[in-house]
Design an enzyme around this catalytic site. Sequence first.
Site, PDB file in Angstrom:
ATOM      1  CG  PHE A  15      10.763 -38.505   3.672  1.00 35.47           C
ATOM      2  CD1 PHE A  15       9.679 -39.152   4.261  1.00 35.47           C
ATOM      3  CD2 PHE A  15      10.683 -37.123   3.472  1.00 35.47           C
ATOM      4  CE1 PHE A  15       8.541 -38.441   4.638  1.00 35.47           C
ATOM      5  CE2 PHE A  15       9.555 -36.404   3.849  1.00 35.47           C
ATOM      6  CZ  PHE A  15       8.480 -37.063   4.422  1.00 35.47           C
ATOM      7  CG  LEU A  39      20.640 -48.860   0.021  1.00 33.57           C
ATOM      8  CD1 LEU A  39      20.795 -50.342   0.343  1.00 33.57           C
ATOM      9  CD2 LEU A  39      19.222 -48.402   0.392  1.00 33.57           C
ATOM     10  CG  ASP A  63      27.239 -42.938  -6.039  1.00 27.38           C
ATOM     11  OD1 ASP A  63      26.718 -41.955  -6.611  1.00 27.38           O
ATOM     12  OD2 ASP A  63      28.012 -42.836  -5.069  1.00 27.38           O
ATOM     13  CB  THR A 134      13.736 -28.008  -2.859  1.00 28.23           C
ATOM     14  OG1 THR A 134      13.441 -27.163  -1.751  1.00 28.23           O
ATOM     15  CG2 THR A 134      15.112 -27.601  -3.380  1.00 28.23           C
ATOM     16  CG  ASP A 135      10.046 -24.442  -0.939  1.00 28.52           C
ATOM     17  OD1 ASP A 135      11.045 -25.079  -0.542  1.00 28.52           O
ATOM     18  OD2 ASP A 135       9.118 -24.094  -0.174  1.00 28.52           O
ATOM     19  CD  GLU A 136      15.112 -25.796   1.601  1.00 24.03           C
ATOM     20  OE1 GLU A 136      16.278 -25.502   1.867  1.00 24.03           O
ATOM     21  OE2 GLU A 136      14.469 -26.661   2.233  1.00 24.03           O
ATOM     22  CE1 TYR A 159      18.547 -30.350  -0.939  1.00 24.03           C
ATOM     23  CE2 TYR A 159      17.292 -28.544   0.016  1.00 24.03           C
ATOM     24  CZ  TYR A 159      17.338 -29.740  -0.684  1.00 24.03           C
ATOM     25  OH  TYR A 159      16.161 -30.319  -1.115  1.00 24.03           O
ATOM     26  CE  LYS A 163      16.927 -30.937  -5.384  1.00 21.14           C
ATOM     27  NZ  LYS A 163      16.836 -32.379  -5.771  1.00 21.14           N
ATOM     28  CG  HIS A 293      17.418 -20.232   9.619  1.00 23.45           C
ATOM     29  ND1 HIS A 293      17.190 -20.517  10.936  1.00 23.45           N
ATOM     30  CD2 HIS A 293      16.479 -20.915   8.937  1.00 23.45           C
ATOM     31  CE1 HIS A 293      16.169 -21.340  11.042  1.00 23.45           C
ATOM     32  NE2 HIS A 293      15.714 -21.596   9.838  1.00 23.45           N
TER      33      HIS A 293
HETATM   34  P1  NAD Z   1      16.234 -38.325   1.599  1.00 27.49           P
HETATM   35  O1  NAD Z   1      17.514 -37.735   2.072  1.00 27.49           O
HETATM   36  O2  NAD Z   1      15.275 -38.891   2.576  1.00 27.49           O
HETATM   37  O3  NAD Z   1      16.523 -39.478   0.530  1.00 27.49           O
HETATM   38  C1  NAD Z   1      17.485 -39.362  -0.461  1.00 27.49           C
HETATM   39  C2  NAD Z   1      17.723 -40.750  -1.054  1.00 27.49           C
HETATM   40  O4  NAD Z   1      18.699 -40.630  -2.087  1.00 27.49           O
HETATM   41  C3  NAD Z   1      18.270 -41.764  -0.050  1.00 27.49           C
HETATM   42  O5  NAD Z   1      17.573 -42.994  -0.186  1.00 27.49           O
HETATM   43  C4  NAD Z   1      19.721 -41.909  -0.435  1.00 27.49           C
HETATM   44  O6  NAD Z   1      20.257 -43.190  -0.141  1.00 27.49           O
HETATM   45  C5  NAD Z   1      19.671 -41.645  -1.931  1.00 27.49           C
HETATM   46  N1  NAD Z   1      20.947 -41.144  -2.447  1.00 27.49           N
HETATM   47  C6  NAD Z   1      21.712 -40.130  -1.940  1.00 27.49           C
HETATM   48  N2  NAD Z   1      22.821 -39.991  -2.674  1.00 27.49           N
HETATM   49  C7  NAD Z   1      22.757 -40.904  -3.674  1.00 27.49           C
HETATM   50  C8  NAD Z   1      23.602 -41.224  -4.754  1.00 27.49           C
HETATM   51  N3  NAD Z   1      24.773 -40.583  -4.961  1.00 27.49           N
HETATM   52  N4  NAD Z   1      23.223 -42.208  -5.610  1.00 27.49           N
HETATM   53  C9  NAD Z   1      22.051 -42.871  -5.425  1.00 27.49           C
HETATM   54  N5  NAD Z   1      21.226 -42.616  -4.400  1.00 27.49           N
HETATM   55  C10 NAD Z   1      21.574 -41.641  -3.534  1.00 27.49           C
HETATM   56  O7  NAD Z   1      15.550 -37.170   0.723  1.00 27.49           O
HETATM   57  P2  NAD Z   1      14.017 -36.778   0.554  1.00 27.49           P
HETATM   58  O8  NAD Z   1      13.644 -35.853   1.637  1.00 27.49           O
HETATM   59  O9  NAD Z   1      13.222 -38.000   0.306  1.00 27.49           O
HETATM   60  O10 NAD Z   1      14.115 -35.923  -0.782  1.00 27.49           O
HETATM   61  C11 NAD Z   1      13.996 -36.542  -2.061  1.00 27.49           C
HETATM   62  C12 NAD Z   1      14.093 -35.480  -3.137  1.00 27.49           C
HETATM   63  O11 NAD Z   1      13.063 -34.504  -2.961  1.00 27.49           O
HETATM   64  C13 NAD Z   1      15.410 -34.698  -3.120  1.00 27.49           C
HETATM   65  O12 NAD Z   1      15.797 -34.471  -4.436  1.00 27.49           O
HETATM   66  C14 NAD Z   1      15.058 -33.389  -2.415  1.00 27.49           C
HETATM   67  O13 NAD Z   1      15.890 -32.348  -2.850  1.00 27.49           O
HETATM   68  C15 NAD Z   1      13.626 -33.209  -2.876  1.00 27.49           C
HETATM   69  N6  NAD Z   1      12.759 -32.431  -1.954  1.00 27.49           N
HETATM   70  C16 NAD Z   1      12.673 -32.776  -0.631  1.00 27.49           C
HETATM   71  C17 NAD Z   1      11.811 -32.058   0.213  1.00 27.49           C
HETATM   72  C18 NAD Z   1      11.656 -32.418   1.667  1.00 27.49           C
HETATM   73  O14 NAD Z   1      10.966 -31.702   2.401  1.00 27.49           O
HETATM   74  N7  NAD Z   1      12.221 -33.511   2.145  1.00 27.49           N
HETATM   75  C19 NAD Z   1      11.062 -30.994  -0.295  1.00 27.49           C
HETATM   76  C20 NAD Z   1      11.180 -30.679  -1.665  1.00 27.49           C
HETATM   77  C21 NAD Z   1      12.029 -31.421  -2.486  1.00 27.49           C
HETATM   78  P1  TYD Z   2      14.394 -28.655   8.192  1.00 25.64           P
HETATM   79  O1  TYD Z   2      13.440 -29.732   8.568  1.00 25.64           O
HETATM   80  O2  TYD Z   2      15.863 -28.919   8.305  1.00 25.64           O
HETATM   81  O3  TYD Z   2      13.997 -28.207   6.713  1.00 25.64           O
HETATM   82  P2  TYD Z   2      14.546 -26.944   5.830  1.00 25.64           P
HETATM   83  O4  TYD Z   2      15.713 -26.342   6.490  1.00 25.64           O
HETATM   84  O5  TYD Z   2      14.906 -27.624   4.554  1.00 25.64           O
HETATM   85  O6  TYD Z   2      13.383 -26.021   5.732  1.00 25.64           O
HETATM   86  O7  TYD Z   2      14.073 -27.366   9.068  1.00 25.64           O
HETATM   87  C1  TYD Z   2      12.781 -26.792   9.084  1.00 25.64           C
HETATM   88  C2  TYD Z   2      12.865 -25.531   9.933  1.00 25.64           C
HETATM   89  O8  TYD Z   2      13.145 -25.903  11.295  1.00 25.64           O
HETATM   90  C3  TYD Z   2      13.996 -24.595   9.517  1.00 25.64           C
HETATM   91  O9  TYD Z   2      13.569 -23.249   9.690  1.00 25.64           O
HETATM   92  C4  TYD Z   2      15.122 -24.905  10.489  1.00 25.64           C
HETATM   93  C5  TYD Z   2      14.364 -25.313  11.753  1.00 25.64           C
HETATM   94  N1  TYD Z   2      15.053 -26.305  12.609  1.00 25.64           N
HETATM   95  C6  TYD Z   2      15.222 -26.044  13.988  1.00 25.64           C
HETATM   96  O10 TYD Z   2      14.795 -24.992  14.500  1.00 25.64           O
HETATM   97  N2  TYD Z   2      15.869 -26.971  14.743  1.00 25.64           N
HETATM   98  C7  TYD Z   2      16.358 -28.138  14.223  1.00 25.64           C
HETATM   99  O11 TYD Z   2      16.966 -28.949  14.970  1.00 25.64           O
HETATM  100  C8  TYD Z   2      16.158 -28.400  12.821  1.00 25.64           C
HETATM  101  C9  TYD Z   2      16.671 -29.659  12.186  1.00 25.64           C
HETATM  102  C10 TYD Z   2      15.499 -27.447  12.057  1.00 25.64           C
END
Ligand code: NAD
Ligand code: TYD
Length: 353
Positions: A15, A39, A63, A134-136, A159, A163, A293
């Site tokens: 993403f 992938l 990988d 991540t902020d988590e 998770y 991180k 949660h």
């Molecule tokens: P995502 O799950 O959409 O994408 C992860 C990608 O990494 C995928 O394309 C997957 O194929 C690849 N991948 C997974 N394992 C792999 C491996 N062993 N080797 C090579 N490639 C691998 O994730 P995202 O939401 O795009 O998040 C990207 C980064 O940003 C992550 O590090 C996540 O912790 C961080 N992040 C995400 C969010 C969010 O809201 N989505 C917020 C803050 C930080």
């Molecule tokens: P999510 O998108 O999984 O992000 P994160 O847990 O990393 O913050 O979830 C966002 C919020 O939505 C979180 O408080 C959990 C809640 N949630 C639901 O209530 N129902 C769902 O099916 C999912 C996936 C998340």
Amino acid sequence: MKANTPILITGGSGFIGSHVARLFVERYPDYGIFNLDALTYAGNLENLKDIEDRPNYTFIKGDITDEIFINDLFEKHRFEGVIHLAAESHVDRSITDPLAFVKTNVIGTMVLLNAFKNIWHHDFSGKRFYHISTDEVYGTLGNTGLFTETTPYDPNSPYSASKASSDHFVRAYGETYGLPYIITNCSNNYGPNQFPEKLIPLFINNIIHQKPLPVYGDGNYTRDWLYVLDHARAIDVAYHRGKNGETYNIGGFNEWKNIDLVKLLCKLMDEALGRSKGTSERLITFVKDRPGHDLRYAIDATKIKAELGWEPSLVFEEGLKNTIKWYLENQQWLDHVTSGEYQNYYQEQYQTR
Ligand code: NAD
Ligand code: TYD
């Protein structure tokens, strides 16, 4: 940097990574952008179809936990910069399979750090290892306050623990070996190409198919939402202008209780689909809560604004409308990623709630 500077983006088919890879390929023709992605279920070549033939873009399937492969790759291409996004990224999956998160997020990051160090340890000048986090990692907030860069780490899910662990290793390599790194910790992203396991795309998909919208617990959990392109812009700014050894928080100053967000989403979806008012809200179903949660995340993003001049550009409703439009115009993308394995995941995740 010199022409054709080789830069490795990991997780570029996911993403956030796909938006970052596109931005770098389009904005920096003198970089050779290599997208390394395993992938997994979350990675999708369709995400970057529009740039796959660009001369400054190369896809490599692989990988990050495969040490021999990664070391060879670094020897071959001598990446001067690494922008590391590859990860297992979904909290619910980390609850059912925590070890997968340790493997990719911790071991994978270590393998990359070692490969980068092995190539450049004689002279790190002009090199950069950028770790996306991540902020988590900060755990949960109560009803007030914001996460700053000095908030102590206190992760609650497998998770966020994985991180946090990877962040610590990156920092340790900076202290111990002088490895030039930066880390950014970002809040919840939303936008096109997000896999429909996360709240917003999952609920968009369910609304399209008039399926129940599973809100965890009472829905009174708060997240700080940022449009993915704003995150990609922040990554560009931090990569080019951030200071080595620094951490920057990235956020939207945009807090929403889940239930309020879901109601807004329902309203915008009804409008976009021409359904009568209240149709989608009737799909809201309160289900069993997620274990551990986190109540509330909210980022103080003043440091990146003050030092690097970045701030979010979109108001939330505009970003949500763009996102909805994208999913409605790309239902084939949604159909592809929700066929096969997704059905099993969905059943296991939601049937017992
Ligand atoms: P995502 O799950 O959409 O994408 C992860 C990608 O990494 C995928 O394309 C997957 O194929 C690849 N991948 C997974 N394992 C792999 C491996 N062993 N080797 C090579 N490639 C691998 O994730 P995202 O939401 O795009 O998040 C990207 C980064 O940003 C992550 O590090 C996540 O912790 C961080 N992040 C995400 C969010 C969010 O809201 N989505 C917020 C803050 C930080
Ligand atoms: P999510 O998108 O999984 O992000 P994160 O847990 O990393 O913050 O979830 C966002 C919020 O939505 C979180 O408080 C959990 C809640 N949630 C639901 O209530 N129902 C769902 O099916 C999912 C996936 C998340």
